[in-house]
Scaffold this motif. Structure first.
Motif, PDB file in Angstrom:
ATOM      1  N   ASN A  85       0.841  -1.181   0.000  1.00 36.61           N
ATOM      2  CA  ASN A  85       0.000   0.000   0.000  1.00 36.61           C
ATOM      3  C   ASN A  85       0.887   1.246   0.000  1.00 36.61           C
ATOM      4  O   ASN A  85       1.847   1.323   0.770  1.00 36.61           O
ATOM      5  CB  ASN A  85      -0.921  -0.008   1.223  1.00 36.61           C
ATOM      6  CG  ASN A  85      -1.831   1.209   1.283  1.00 36.61           C
ATOM      7  OD1 ASN A  85      -1.420   2.280   1.696  1.00 36.61           O
ATOM      8  ND2 ASN A  85      -3.076   1.027   0.866  1.00 36.61           N
ATOM      9  N   PHE A  86       0.558   2.183  -0.850  1.00 35.41           N
ATOM     10  CA  PHE A  86       1.367   3.395  -1.001  1.00 35.41           C
ATOM     11  C   PHE A  86       1.521   4.141   0.326  1.00 35.41           C
ATOM     12  O   PHE A  86       2.620   4.560   0.693  1.00 35.41           O
ATOM     13  CB  PHE A  86       0.720   4.310  -2.043  1.00 35.41           C
ATOM     14  CG  PHE A  86       1.403   5.632  -2.204  1.00 35.41           C
ATOM     15  CD1 PHE A  86       2.553   5.741  -2.981  1.00 35.41           C
ATOM     16  CD2 PHE A  86       0.898   6.772  -1.583  1.00 35.41           C
ATOM     17  CE1 PHE A  86       3.183   6.977  -3.128  1.00 35.41           C
ATOM     18  CE2 PHE A  86       1.531   7.996  -1.731  1.00 35.41           C
ATOM     19  CZ  PHE A  86       2.668   8.101  -2.507  1.00 35.41           C
ATOM     20  N   TRP A  87       0.419   4.288   1.061  1.00 34.94           N
ATOM     21  CA  TRP A  87       0.455   5.066   2.303  1.00 34.94           C
ATOM     22  C   TRP A  87       1.241   4.361   3.397  1.00 34.94           C
ATOM     23  O   TRP A  87       1.915   5.014   4.197  1.00 34.94           O
ATOM     24  CB  TRP A  87      -0.975   5.361   2.772  1.00 34.94           C
ATOM     25  CG  TRP A  87      -1.772   6.077   1.737  1.00 34.94           C
ATOM     26  CD1 TRP A  87      -2.822   5.573   1.021  1.00 34.94           C
ATOM     27  CD2 TRP A  87      -1.566   7.407   1.265  1.00 34.94           C
ATOM     28  NE1 TRP A  87      -3.290   6.511   0.135  1.00 34.94           N
ATOM     29  CE2 TRP A  87      -2.534   7.648   0.263  1.00 34.94           C
ATOM     30  CE3 TRP A  87      -0.654   8.420   1.585  1.00 34.94           C
ATOM     31  CZ2 TRP A  87      -2.617   8.855  -0.411  1.00 34.94           C
ATOM     32  CZ3 TRP A  87      -0.739   9.634   0.913  1.00 34.94           C
ATOM     33  CH2 TRP A  87      -1.709   9.839  -0.068  1.00 34.94           C
ATOM     34  N   LEU A  88       1.183   3.056   3.423  1.00 35.74           N
ATOM     35  CA  LEU A  88       1.941   2.306   4.426  1.00 35.74           C
ATOM     36  C   LEU A  88       3.440   2.376   4.158  1.00 35.74           C
ATOM     37  O   LEU A  88       4.249   2.134   5.054  1.00 35.74           O
ATOM     38  CB  LEU A  88       1.496   0.842   4.453  1.00 35.74           C
ATOM     39  CG  LEU A  88       0.030   0.580   4.812  1.00 35.74           C
ATOM     40  CD1 LEU A  88      -0.235  -0.914   4.899  1.00 35.74           C
ATOM     41  CD2 LEU A  88      -0.348   1.273   6.099  1.00 35.74           C
ATOM     42  N   ALA A  89       3.801   2.707   2.939  1.00 39.59           N
ATOM     43  CA  ALA A  89       5.210   2.860   2.595  1.00 39.59           C
ATOM     44  C   ALA A  89       5.690   4.295   2.828  1.00 39.59           C
ATOM     45  O   ALA A  89       6.789   4.531   3.326  1.00 39.59           O
ATOM     46  CB  ALA A  89       5.447   2.463   1.143  1.00 39.59           C
ATOM     47  N   VAL A  90       4.838   5.261   2.468  1.00 41.92           N
ATOM     48  CA  VAL A  90       5.246   6.668   2.506  1.00 41.92           C
ATOM     49  C   VAL A  90       5.166   7.271   3.898  1.00 41.92           C
ATOM     50  O   VAL A  90       6.046   8.041   4.300  1.00 41.92           O
ATOM     51  CB  VAL A  90       4.386   7.487   1.516  1.00 41.92           C
ATOM     52  CG1 VAL A  90       4.619   8.983   1.711  1.00 41.92           C
ATOM     53  CG2 VAL A  90       4.716   7.088   0.092  1.00 41.92           C
ATOM     54  N   VAL A  91       4.134   6.942   4.657  1.00 38.43           N
ATOM     55  CA  VAL A  91       3.949   7.575   5.968  1.00 38.43           C
ATOM     56  C   VAL A  91       5.123   7.314   6.918  1.00 38.43           C
ATOM     57  O   VAL A  91       5.628   8.261   7.546  1.00 38.43           O
ATOM     58  CB  VAL A  91       2.609   7.144   6.604  1.00 38.43           C
ATOM     59  CG1 VAL A  91       2.525   7.619   8.053  1.00 38.43           C
ATOM     60  CG2 VAL A  91       1.449   7.727   5.805  1.00 38.43           C
ATOM     61  N   PRO A  92       5.618   6.077   7.072  1.00 33.54           N
ATOM     62  CA  PRO A  92       6.795   5.882   7.941  1.00 33.54           C
ATOM     63  C   PRO A  92       8.026   6.649   7.463  1.00 33.54           C
ATOM     64  O   PRO A  92       8.750   7.230   8.271  1.00 33.54           O
ATOM     65  CB  PRO A  92       7.028   4.369   7.869  1.00 33.54           C
ATOM     66  CG  PRO A  92       5.698   3.803   7.573  1.00 33.54           C
ATOM     67  CD  PRO A  92       5.072   4.779   6.618  1.00 33.54           C
ATOM     68  N   LEU A  93       8.244   6.664   6.148  1.00 33.64           N
ATOM     69  CA  LEU A  93       9.405   7.360   5.601  1.00 33.64           C
ATOM     70  C   LEU A  93       9.330   8.857   5.889  1.00 33.64           C
ATOM     71  O   LEU A  93      10.304   9.472   6.332  1.00 33.64           O
ATOM     72  CB  LEU A  93       9.499   7.114   4.095  1.00 33.64           C
ATOM     73  CG  LEU A  93      10.626   7.853   3.360  1.00 33.64           C
ATOM     74  CD1 LEU A  93      11.985   7.443   3.888  1.00 33.64           C
ATOM     75  CD2 LEU A  93      10.530   7.588   1.852  1.00 33.64           C
ATOM     76  N   THR A  94       8.182   9.447   5.646  1.00 34.29           N
ATOM     77  CA  THR A  94       8.035  10.886   5.874  1.00 34.29           C
ATOM     78  C   THR A  94       7.979  11.221   7.361  1.00 34.29           C
ATOM     79  O   THR A  94       8.360  12.327   7.767  1.00 34.29           O
ATOM     80  CB  THR A  94       6.776  11.415   5.178  1.00 34.29           C
ATOM     81  OG1 THR A  94       5.642  10.597   5.532  1.00 34.29           O
ATOM     82  CG2 THR A  94       6.948  11.384   3.673  1.00 34.29           C
ATOM     83  N   THR A  95       7.531  10.269   8.181  1.00 35.37           N
ATOM     84  CA  THR A  95       7.492  10.506   9.629  1.00 35.37           C
ATOM     85  C   THR A  95       8.897  10.618  10.207  1.00 35.37           C
ATOM     86  O   THR A  95       9.157  11.467  11.062  1.00 35.37           O
ATOM     87  CB  THR A  95       6.722   9.385  10.346  1.00 35.37           C
ATOM     88  OG1 THR A  95       5.362   9.367   9.895  1.00 35.37           O
ATOM     89  CG2 THR A  95       6.732   9.584  11.859  1.00 35.37           C
ATOM     90  N   VAL A  96       9.808   9.769   9.755  1.00 37.94           N
ATOM     91  CA  VAL A  96      11.172   9.842  10.281  1.00 37.94           C
ATOM     92  C   VAL A  96      11.851  11.129   9.828  1.00 37.94           C
ATOM     93  O   VAL A  96      12.634  11.733  10.580  1.00 37.94           O
ATOM     94  CB  VAL A  96      12.002   8.605   9.872  1.00 37.94           C
ATOM     95  CG1 VAL A  96      12.334   8.596   8.392  1.00 37.94           C
ATOM     96  CG2 VAL A  96      13.281   8.528  10.700  1.00 37.94           C
TER      97      VAL A  96
END
Length: 205
Positions: free
Chosen positions: A99-110
């Motif tokens: 899922n796109f959001w499950l990949a992007v959200v952790p990356l952008t959170t860090v």
């Protein structure tokens, strides 16, 4: 007309764009726990292992005489890679996200966490508005006093021997390395503190 789901094909793997806040929050918490564990112990050893500290990690502490977001990237690229890449890689391997959001959200959170953590400002829930999708998790964990704050990292740059966590205070509490922030924003020692930052003599004391 039937709704057609949108997909992004990345290296032959279709990534769904379905937006599920509960799923995003669950995966984000898992990622934060996983990466925080890795980061804490690698960061701790970067200070304890003097050869590594002097050749790789010292550069970051030398620059950060006053914390601001522009200094977050001033670090040795090898040091950064070891601190950040394995945590993200481990998350993607263990979860096998599609899922796109499950990949992007952790990356952008860090990225957001590193920027806010080096801002030099005291934490406030409004800072979570920088990342709306992560906001529910960050607000709840923040209210529970579980998240490391910019003040916590400010203390790390002031004293070197405390507050090694990335997202949480948990490992610092368990390992006895947590130190509550008793400094106002931008209140850094002059002279002796700058000398310590440059020569690294007090990095492991």
């Amino acid at each position: 007309m039937r709704h057609q789901r949108a997909y992004l094909v990345f290296r032959g793997v279709p990534l769904s764009f379905d937006l599920n806040l509960l799923s995003i929050s669950s995966y984000l918490i898992f990622y934060m726990m996983l990466h925080d564990t890795w980061f804490y112990f690698m960061h701790l050893e970067a200070h304890r292992f003097k050869l590594w500290y002097r050749n790789f990690h010292l550069r970051h502490h030398t620059m950060c005489k006053e914390l601001n977001v522009f200094h977050v990237g001033f670090a040795n690229h090898i040091d950064n890679f070891i601190d950040v890449a394995p945590g993200l890689f481990g998350y993607f391997v263990l979860t096998n996200v599609s899922n796109f959001w499950l990949a992007v959200v952790p990356l952008t959170t860090v990225i957001a966490t590193a920027s806010i953590g080096h801002s030099g400002y005291r934490s406030h829930w409004t800072m979570t508005m920088m990342h709306p999708l992560a906001m529910p998790v960050l607000v709840i964990l923040g209210r529970l006093q579980l998240l490391a704050s910019p003040g916590d990292h400010q203390m790390h740059h002031e004293h070197y021997t405390c507050n090694f966590g990335l997202f949480f205070r948990t490992w610092d509490h368990l390992m006895g390395t947590y130190r509550h922030c008793d400094l106002p924003a931008y209140a850094y020692g002059e002279g002796p503190w700058e000398a310590k930052a440059v020569d690294g003599q007090n990095a492991t004391k």
